[in-house]
Scaffold this active site. Structure first.
Site, mmCIF file in Angstrom:
data_model
loop_
_atom_site.group_PDB
_atom_site.id
_atom_site.type_symbol
_atom_site.label_atom_id
_atom_site.label_comp_id
_atom_site.label_asym_id
_atom_site.label_seq_id
_atom_site.Cartn_x
_atom_site.Cartn_y
_atom_site.Cartn_z
ATOM 1 N N ARG A 50 0.856 -1.198 0.000
ATOM 2 C CA ARG A 50 0.000 0.000 0.000
ATOM 3 C C ARG A 50 0.883 1.236 0.000
ATOM 4 O O ARG A 50 0.638 2.208 -0.705
ATOM 5 C CB ARG A 50 -0.961 0.014 1.205
ATOM 6 N N TYR A 102 -15.718 18.063 -15.423
ATOM 7 C CA TYR A 102 -16.049 16.642 -15.624
ATOM 8 C C TYR A 102 -17.127 16.246 -14.607
ATOM 9 O O TYR A 102 -17.006 16.565 -13.411
ATOM 10 C CB TYR A 102 -14.780 15.808 -15.430
ATOM 11 N N ASP A 174 -6.488 19.670 -13.888
ATOM 12 C CA ASP A 174 -6.850 18.351 -14.440
ATOM 13 C C ASP A 174 -6.401 18.374 -15.900
ATOM 14 O O ASP A 174 -6.975 19.074 -16.730
ATOM 15 C CB ASP A 174 -8.365 18.143 -14.306
ATOM 16 N N LYS A 199 -7.495 7.476 -19.410
ATOM 17 C CA LYS A 199 -7.755 8.028 -20.732
ATOM 18 C C LYS A 199 -6.498 7.937 -21.612
ATOM 19 O O LYS A 199 -6.080 6.854 -21.939
ATOM 20 C CB LYS A 199 -8.286 9.459 -20.587
HETATM 21 C C1 PLP Z 1 -12.408 10.375 -16.600
HETATM 22 C C2 PLP Z 1 -12.063 11.683 -16.025
HETATM 23 C C3 PLP Z 1 -11.867 11.859 -14.653
HETATM 24 C C4 PLP Z 1 -12.084 10.708 -13.659
HETATM 25 O O1 PLP Z 1 -11.138 9.702 -13.835
HETATM 26 P P1 PLP Z 1 -11.466 8.143 -13.543
HETATM 27 O O2 PLP Z 1 -10.179 7.491 -13.919
HETATM 28 O O3 PLP Z 1 -12.621 7.750 -14.386
HETATM 29 O O4 PLP Z 1 -11.771 8.029 -12.085
HETATM 30 C C5 PLP Z 1 -11.515 13.109 -14.197
HETATM 31 N N1 PLP Z 1 -11.359 14.148 -15.038
HETATM 32 C C6 PLP Z 1 -11.543 14.025 -16.365
HETATM 33 C C7 PLP Z 1 -11.357 15.212 -17.242
HETATM 34 C C8 PLP Z 1 -11.888 12.798 -16.911
HETATM 35 O O5 PLP Z 1 -12.079 12.693 -18.233
#
Ligand code: PLP
Length: 383
Positions: A50, A102, A174, A199
């Protein structure tokens, strides 16, 4: 590893050394929870997975290098990484964020952290002056997402970094939509960069993972403590898969951008298409900022239909063959989504309308298939 190396070289080599036990070139999947100690307190840097695992550790070093960061922390999902950032704050603290966030981030902020006493403001972020009126003595953090999802607004990271510095606030960016190949927010003055690794970074639609990169030692101590104390970590197998995906991130991103540009221009010329959201158009309200802070414009495009009919939008996304109707983005395969009923269903209709998420809005994650097949598919689905 020389941190002056170019992105492409770092993607393949940063943080990765032949395995010390066997010489294996590729980082092994250390599928272990714990590590033998010859005597109490004596160990090789790993005590319990962890806290630290060698496969995750290699990934954290590699991804940190791609964001030109000193530190990197990997989590079990993008939302777990965002949650860790929120745990830097105390009840009563306030966060200012963009109003076309998001959907999952919006839900985490308003449905989870608000209950524990954090206060969130959602507003347009075209200029730092848009939010100055919201800053008070409780404000602790600015949360930006750029390009935003799904209407591809661009937020000027450098300008908001200046404001954050002036008021002593933590600026988190982000960077999921741009990927570290196209944009490096820490270089522009952000304190923390956050990724949904799920992504573009993972890139193959086979892993859920999140990441934070940062330079500040004090914040790193706090976030590493949170990562270990809360335990929302990713496993060694997923770390391995992402390390593998990253090796082609630059090649994939180049093709996503190339295909994205062609699709955006093609859609714009189509008689059934109304608006096309893509920061590469000179007519995009923040094209100049996008050009300044991004290497290219990415493979994410949204568009609406003339007449704005939800039924027509549903027909269109259901008739696609190369594009798959699915949540998510950033994989090698082309995906289409309908934000109002899918990713942004958690946001109330009135809030959605304010930021352009209308009934016919369709979001494309343009993949790296042959461009002719992508266009042919759009053509047949639109007719
Ligand atoms: C998908 C996404 C998230 C969340 O990420 P997860 O891996 O699905 O938890 C946060 N911000 C953006 C812009 C995203 O496209």
């Amino acid at each position: 590893m020389n941190d002056k190396m170019k992105f492409e070289t770092k993607a393949i080599h940063a943080g990765i050394e032949p395995d010390s036990a066997t010489g294996a070139i590729m980082t092994p999947i250390y599928q272990t929870s714990t590590y033998a100690q010859p005597r109490p307190g004596e160990h090789k840097g790993y005590e319990y997975s962890r806290t630290l695992n060698p496969t995750r550790h290699a990934l954290e070093k590699n991804l940190a290098a791609l964001e030109n960061a000193k530190h990197g922390l990997a989590f079990g999902s993008g939302l777990a990484a965002i949650d860790a950032c929120m745990r830097l704050l105390d009840p009563g603290d306030e966060v200012i964020s963009t109003n076309d966030l998001y959907g999952g981030t919006y839900r985490l902020f308003t449905k989870v952290h608000q209950r524990y006493g954090l206060k969130f403001h959602f507003t347009g972020m075209q200029n730092p002056s848009d939010i100055e009126g919201l800053i008070n003595e409780n404000t602790k953090m600015i949360w930006v997402e750029t390009p935003t999802n799904p209407t591809m607004n661009i937020i000027d990271i450098e300008a908001f970094a200046g404001l954050a510095k002036k008021h002593n606030l933590i600026l988190v960016a982000d960077n999921t939509f741009a990927s570290p190949f196209l944009q490096n927010p820490l270089d522009l003055g952000a304190h923390i960069v956050m990724h949904s690794v799920t992504k573009y970074i993972g890139g193959h639609s086979d892993v859920i993972m999140g990441f934070l990169a940062l330079n500040d030692d004090g914040l790193q101590d706090k976030l590493a403590f949170i990562q270990n104390s809360v335990g929302a970590i990713c496993g060694p197998m997923d770390s391995f898969l992402v390390l593998r995906g990253i090796k082609t991130l630059h090649l994939r991103m180049e093709r996503h951008c190339e295909n994205g540009a062609k699709v955006a221009h093609w859609l714009k010329a189509h008689p059934k298409v109304d608006k096309v959201y893509w920061p590469g158009f000179e007519s995009h309200p923040n094209h100049a900022v996008a050009k300044k802070q991004m290497k290219d414009f990415g493979g994410m495009i949204s568009f609406t239909l003339v007449g704005d009919s939800m039924d027509e939008a549903f027909d269109l996304v259901s008739n696609m063959k190369v594009f798959t109707l699915a949540e998510s983005l950033g994989g090698v395969e082309s995906l289409a989504g309908h934000p109002a009923s899918m990713t942004h269903a958690a946001i109330p209709k009135e809030e959605r309308a304010k930021v352009g998420i209308t009934d016919s809005l369709i979001r494309l994650s343009v993949g790296i298939e042959h461009i002719d097949d992508i266009i042919t598919d759009l053509e047949q689905a639109l007719s």
